[in-house]
Scaffold this motif. Structure first.
Motif, PDB file in Angstrom:
ATOM      1  N   LYS A  93      -2.118  24.531  25.860  1.00  0.00           N
ATOM      2  CA  LYS A  93      -1.644  23.510  26.407  1.00  0.00           C
ATOM      3  C   LYS A  93      -0.045  23.391  26.360  1.00  0.00           C
ATOM      4  O   LYS A  93       0.465  22.863  27.210  1.00  0.00           O
ATOM      5  N   ALA A  94       0.618  23.919  25.262  1.00  0.00           N
ATOM      6  CA  ALA A  94       1.960  24.012  25.241  1.00  0.00           C
ATOM      7  C   ALA A  94       2.475  24.935  26.291  1.00  0.00           C
ATOM      8  O   ALA A  94       3.587  24.470  26.841  1.00  0.00           O
ATOM      9  N   ASP A  95       1.963  25.930  26.547  1.00  0.00           N
ATOM     10  CA  ASP A  95       2.641  26.587  27.687  1.00  0.00           C
ATOM     11  C   ASP A  95       2.282  26.360  28.863  1.00  0.00           C
ATOM     12  O   ASP A  95       3.082  26.469  29.889  1.00  0.00           O
ATOM     13  N   ASN A  96       1.328  25.703  29.037  1.00  0.00           N
ATOM     14  CA  ASN A  96       0.790  25.029  30.435  1.00  0.00           C
ATOM     15  C   ASN A  96       1.063  26.081  31.553  1.00  0.00           C
ATOM     16  O   ASN A  96       1.973  25.805  32.412  1.00  0.00           O
ATOM     17  N   PRO A  97       0.206  27.145  31.713  1.00  0.00           N
ATOM     18  CA  PRO A  97       0.498  28.144  32.585  1.00  0.00           C
ATOM     19  C   PRO A  97      -0.220  27.513  33.937  1.00  0.00           C
ATOM     20  O   PRO A  97      -0.528  26.277  33.980  1.00  0.00           O
ATOM     21  N   ASP A  98       0.426  27.997  35.233  1.00  0.00           N
ATOM     22  CA  ASP A  98       0.136  27.543  36.452  1.00  0.00           C
ATOM     23  C   ASP A  98      -1.215  27.383  36.692  1.00  0.00           C
ATOM     24  O   ASP A  98      -1.533  26.391  37.456  1.00  0.00           O
ATOM     25  N   TRP A  99      -2.144  28.198  36.084  1.00  0.00           N
ATOM     26  CA  TRP A  99      -3.423  27.962  36.587  1.00  0.00           C
ATOM     27  C   TRP A  99      -4.098  27.063  35.871  1.00  0.00           C
ATOM     28  O   TRP A  99      -5.195  26.034  36.135  1.00  0.00           O
TER      29      TRP A  99
END
Length: 126
Positions: A93-99
């Motif tokens: 959630k913190a990284d919130n990658p593009d996918w």
């Protein structure tokens, strides 16, 4: 008159109903059968191992998907195939990658469409 036998289920079914990852449950849970009464007791007053599993994981895919706000299919598209711990979910959630961002947007559209269809179906026909 014959005595009614209690309804039982496999540990995998009970784990699914409890929202926990079967392989992370205690061996005695995995190896036995669970009666409806035992399941109700586990839900009403969860033992420490169940509370801990629900709190920290590892979590099964439906729980991971729900906590991320996406579908199970979205998890697979994102390459998440293994159970994740609460810590790993929070890191994602913190990284919130593009996918993940794409899948959340997709899920939001799906929910919006479901509401639109429901409202359309609830409208009185003239």
């Amino acid at each position: 008159m014959s005595q009614k036998t209690p309804q039982t289920m496999k540990p995998a079914t009970a784990a699914k109903k409890l929202g926990v990852y079967l392989e992370a449950t205690p061996a005695e849970f995995q190896e036995g059968v669970v009666s409806r009464d035992e399941l109700n007791a586990l839900q009403a007053d969860p033992p420490e191992w169940l509370r801990e599993l629900r709190r920290t994981g590892p979590h099964p895919r439906p729980v991971v998907a729900a906590r991320l706000g996406i579908s199970i299919s979205g998890l697979a598209r994102g390459g998440v195939t293994e159970p994740l711990t609460t810590e790993e979910i929070d890191a994602l959630k913190a990284d919130n990658p593009d996918w993940l961002e794409r899948e959340r947007a997709t899920q939001a559209e799906v929910r919006k469409e479901a509401v639109r269809i429901k409202e359309e179906n609830d409208r009185p026909r003239t």
